[in-house]
Design a protein around this motif. Sequence first.
Motif, PDB file in Angstrom:
ATOM      1  N   LEU A 392     -26.132 -21.744   4.761  1.00  0.00           N
ATOM      2  CA  LEU A 392     -27.210 -21.363   5.673  1.00  0.00           C
ATOM      3  C   LEU A 392     -28.340 -22.384   5.602  1.00  0.00           C
ATOM      4  CD1 LEU A 392     -28.638 -19.373   7.584  1.00  0.00           C
ATOM      5  CD2 LEU A 392     -29.362 -18.087   5.553  1.00  0.00           C
ATOM      6  N   GLU A 393     -28.592 -22.911   4.424  1.00  0.00           N
ATOM      7  CA  GLU A 393     -29.651 -23.915   4.281  1.00  0.00           C
ATOM      8  C   GLU A 393     -29.402 -25.116   5.192  1.00  0.00           C
ATOM      9  OE1 GLU A 393     -32.077 -25.881   0.613  1.00  0.00           O
ATOM     10  OE2 GLU A 393     -29.896 -26.055   0.517  1.00  0.00           O
ATOM     11  N   LYS A 394     -28.162 -25.569   5.266  1.00  0.00           N
ATOM     12  CA  LYS A 394     -27.841 -26.709   6.123  1.00  0.00           C
ATOM     13  C   LYS A 394     -28.133 -26.387   7.583  1.00  0.00           C
ATOM     14  CE  LYS A 394     -23.616 -27.506   7.483  1.00  0.00           C
ATOM     15  NZ  LYS A 394     -22.171 -27.865   7.553  1.00  0.00           N
ATOM     16  N   TRP A 395     -27.787 -25.203   8.011  1.00  0.00           N
ATOM     17  CA  TRP A 395     -27.973 -24.835   9.416  1.00  0.00           C
ATOM     18  C   TRP A 395     -29.437 -24.596   9.761  1.00  0.00           C
ATOM     19  CZ3 TRP A 395     -24.467 -24.631  13.397  1.00  0.00           C
ATOM     20  CH2 TRP A 395     -23.142 -24.866  13.047  1.00  0.00           C
ATOM     21  N   LEU A 396     -30.239 -24.282   8.773  1.00  0.00           N
ATOM     22  CA  LEU A 396     -31.657 -24.044   9.041  1.00  0.00           C
ATOM     23  C   LEU A 396     -32.504 -25.306   8.970  1.00  0.00           C
ATOM     24  CD1 LEU A 396     -32.341 -20.716   7.076  1.00  0.00           C
ATOM     25  CD2 LEU A 396     -31.994 -20.991   9.541  1.00  0.00           C
ATOM     26  N   ASN A 400     -29.364 -31.710  13.999  1.00  0.00           N
ATOM     27  CA  ASN A 400     -28.114 -31.520  14.756  1.00  0.00           C
ATOM     28  C   ASN A 400     -27.401 -30.219  14.410  1.00  0.00           C
ATOM     29  OD1 ASN A 400     -28.506 -34.103  15.960  1.00  0.00           O
ATOM     30  ND2 ASN A 400     -27.522 -35.078  14.179  1.00  0.00           N
ATOM     31  N   TYR A 401     -28.103 -29.284  13.761  1.00  0.00           N
ATOM     32  CA  TYR A 401     -27.532 -27.959  13.502  1.00  0.00           C
ATOM     33  C   TYR A 401     -28.485 -26.917  14.081  1.00  0.00           C
ATOM     34  CZ  TYR A 401     -24.194 -30.068  10.283  1.00  0.00           C
ATOM     35  OH  TYR A 401     -23.192 -30.821   9.748  1.00  0.00           O
ATOM     36  N   PHE A 402     -27.913 -25.927  14.745  1.00  0.00           N
ATOM     37  CA  PHE A 402     -28.764 -24.921  15.372  1.00  0.00           C
ATOM     38  C   PHE A 402     -28.076 -23.564  15.365  1.00  0.00           C
ATOM     39  CE2 PHE A 402     -29.866 -22.506  19.247  1.00  0.00           C
ATOM     40  CZ  PHE A 402     -31.193 -22.238  18.951  1.00  0.00           C
ATOM     41  N   LEU A 403     -28.849 -22.527  15.040  1.00  0.00           N
ATOM     42  CA  LEU A 403     -28.400 -21.141  15.108  1.00  0.00           C
ATOM     43  C   LEU A 403     -29.294 -20.389  16.080  1.00  0.00           C
ATOM     44  CD1 LEU A 403     -28.026 -20.412  11.278  1.00  0.00           C
ATOM     45  CD2 LEU A 403     -26.154 -20.805  12.874  1.00  0.00           C
ATOM     46  N   ASP A 404     -28.686 -19.676  17.032  1.00  0.00           N
ATOM     47  CA  ASP A 404     -29.507 -18.883  17.934  1.00  0.00           C
ATOM     48  C   ASP A 404     -29.928 -17.583  17.249  1.00  0.00           C
ATOM     49  OD1 ASP A 404     -27.384 -17.022  18.177  1.00  0.00           O
ATOM     50  OD2 ASP A 404     -26.540 -18.099  19.881  1.00  0.00           O
ATOM     51  N   ILE A 411     -25.994 -13.167  10.413  1.00  0.00           N
ATOM     52  CA  ILE A 411     -25.926 -13.690   9.042  1.00  0.00           C
ATOM     53  C   ILE A 411     -26.761 -12.832   8.098  1.00  0.00           C
ATOM     54  CG2 ILE A 411     -26.637 -15.631   7.588  1.00  0.00           C
ATOM     55  CD1 ILE A 411     -25.841 -17.468   9.969  1.00  0.00           C
ATOM     56  N   ILE A 412     -27.968 -12.465   8.539  1.00  0.00           N
ATOM     57  CA  ILE A 412     -28.825 -11.614   7.710  1.00  0.00           C
ATOM     58  C   ILE A 412     -28.167 -10.259   7.457  1.00  0.00           C
ATOM     59  CG2 ILE A 412     -30.993 -10.308   7.741  1.00  0.00           C
ATOM     60  CD1 ILE A 412     -31.308 -13.205   6.910  1.00  0.00           C
ATOM     61  N   VAL A 413     -27.546  -9.703   8.491  1.00  0.00           N
ATOM     62  CA  VAL A 413     -26.844  -8.421   8.320  1.00  0.00           C
ATOM     63  C   VAL A 413     -25.689  -8.571   7.331  1.00  0.00           C
ATOM     64  CG1 VAL A 413     -25.408  -6.699   9.495  1.00  0.00           C
ATOM     65  CG2 VAL A 413     -27.511  -7.519  10.571  1.00  0.00           C
ATOM     66  N   PRO A 437     -30.771 -19.538   0.541  1.00  0.00           N
ATOM     67  CA  PRO A 437     -29.922 -20.017   1.646  1.00  0.00           C
ATOM     68  C   PRO A 437     -28.766 -20.912   1.217  1.00  0.00           C
ATOM     69  CG  PRO A 437     -32.208 -20.081   2.303  1.00  0.00           C
ATOM     70  CD  PRO A 437     -32.206 -19.731   0.839  1.00  0.00           C
ATOM     71  N   SER A 438     -28.947 -21.704   0.162  1.00  0.00           N
ATOM     72  CA  SER A 438     -27.856 -22.582  -0.269  1.00  0.00           C
ATOM     73  C   SER A 438     -26.720 -21.805  -0.919  1.00  0.00           C
ATOM     74  CB  SER A 438     -28.381 -23.645  -1.240  1.00  0.00           C
ATOM     75  OG  SER A 438     -28.931 -23.038  -2.394  1.00  0.00           O
ATOM     76  N   ASN A 439     -26.968 -20.547  -1.292  1.00  0.00           N
ATOM     77  CA  ASN A 439     -25.932 -19.687  -1.868  1.00  0.00           C
ATOM     78  C   ASN A 439     -25.367 -18.706  -0.852  1.00  0.00           C
ATOM     79  OD1 ASN A 439     -26.015 -20.863  -4.381  1.00  0.00           O
ATOM     80  ND2 ASN A 439     -27.494 -19.413  -5.218  1.00  0.00           N
TER      81      ASN A 439
END
Length: 574
Positions: A392-396, A400-404, A411-413, A437-439
């Motif tokens: 998750l850390e990488k995506w946040l 060039n990484y994006f989460l809507d 993910i939180i759920v 997030p890295s875990n």
Amino acid sequence: MFDAFGSKIKGTIPSEIGNISSLQSINMDNNEFTGSIPSTIGKLTHLDRIYLEHNRLQGSIRAELCQMMMLGDLHLNENFLSCPTPCCLGEITSLRRVCLHLNNLMSTIPLSFWNLNDLLSLNLSSNSLSGDIPSQIQNLSVIIELDLSWNQLSGDILSSFSAAQSLVFLLEYLDMSHNDFSGTIPESLVKLGGLNYFNVSFNRLEEEIPTGGPFANFTAQSFSQNFALCGLARLDLPPFKTKSPSHSGSRNILKYILPPIVFAILMVAVVTFLLVRKRRSTEISSEISLFQQWYWRRVSYEEILEATDSFSSSNLLGTGSFGSVFKGTLLDGSKVAVKVFHLQFMDLTKSFDAECEVLASIRHRNLIKILSCCVNRDFRALVLEYMPNGSLEKWLHSENYFLDVVQRFKIIVDVAFALEYLHHDHAPDVVHCDLKPSNILLDEDMVAHVCDFSVSKIFGNGETMIQTNTLATIGYMAPEYGEKGIVSTSGDVYSFGIILLETFTGKKPTDDIFGEELNLKQWVSKSIEANSVMKVVDRNLIKKDPNFCLMEQCLLSILRVGLLCLSDLPHNFN
């Protein structure tokens, strides 16, 4: 896949389960199912895995199971199953792991079992099986774990294993204790170079114990309470017999010498035997307690070395204080993540043991799954599921990484479900202690999996909090954890709250804008009070998510949940 692991389901397994013809896996272990296995299960010819262990099933093992010619894993252990085992099970050549231990099975082991050439694990321990072990055991050419302990098996152990030369390179675990085997321990077993655990205690074996190969590492508990074994002094046995023409005379002398020796070590043997059943991991190797998880695939150091290209930097996924994680490809082509512990630092063996203890007992779709482990004198590694989408850390925080919004919410759920399982549905409670997030890793479907249990704590005996000197990651630790080392489930909830705020604001708790006068919690809280929540939301969401304008009220509710998790009163965290 039908997954109802640990759901506390009571009652019988419905016969209608046979109507789900496309089912490939049944995961219904750790429940309270009673009654018998329905005969309709035989209709599920596409099944490759059956997990029904840890229930209260009765009756016989259904012969209808033999219709499943694609079955690979069969776990029916720790039930109340009885009657003879159906011979036709030995005709399912696809079987890889068979766990039938801790039942009431009777009669002999079907001869067909010894023709399962591709069988990796066979556990028939703690039943009432009788008869001998035929020479056909040599057909188990790739067997890695074999446990026949606590039965009524008999016969000459030498004749059983004398022809089993194909076991030389693969067998790692062999337990034949608490039976009625006789004869001598075959000298050929010294060729089992990979044998890590060996136990023939409480039988009627006699004469000399081999000294070469793996036997140099086995302890007295492996051979205690036999008829007339002799060996090295460290094994608490009479010394090797001196060969002479008066062999029968020496035998008679032993009859008078052995009883007082056996009596002298009896109490020690019984106590140490009970202890070794509980803590094999510290007496033999840290991995032995993990053999209870028979569905794990055994991986050698050489295979790990080849899988990671000798731990090439090109395969390095990440490095932490406890170890490094490498991407690898096993011999069967499966992608894995290999976590190698840094043993040059103090106490990391304890971290390895702690992570193994937790991973061996948990099973949830939002928790990382352990596939195997590898333990040598100076090497510890876990083989885990490979998560192709990283953390998750990488995506946040990477370009060039994006989460809507929807992806972030899911993910939180997922993480919330993982914590609910660890804190409430697992017995005993497990506290992760280093949630960040890295875990949190993401699989190919962007489903979140919580990983890294190297500093986690398992609560027992009604504990609600404990104290530790091990600290987690700054910014994600609950105040009472950082200041006093107090660990509780509330601490995990606090970390979850920080992660939730970070996920939707894009700001780490250690961001440069925060300091002594302002932290992430205060920043979000002040914005909500000022009715300006849009000022703290991740800029990327506003720019890139076309549906974002419809999400403002939803985001406000989500951020308020995060703030509730950061309550100053620990009893409010849960």
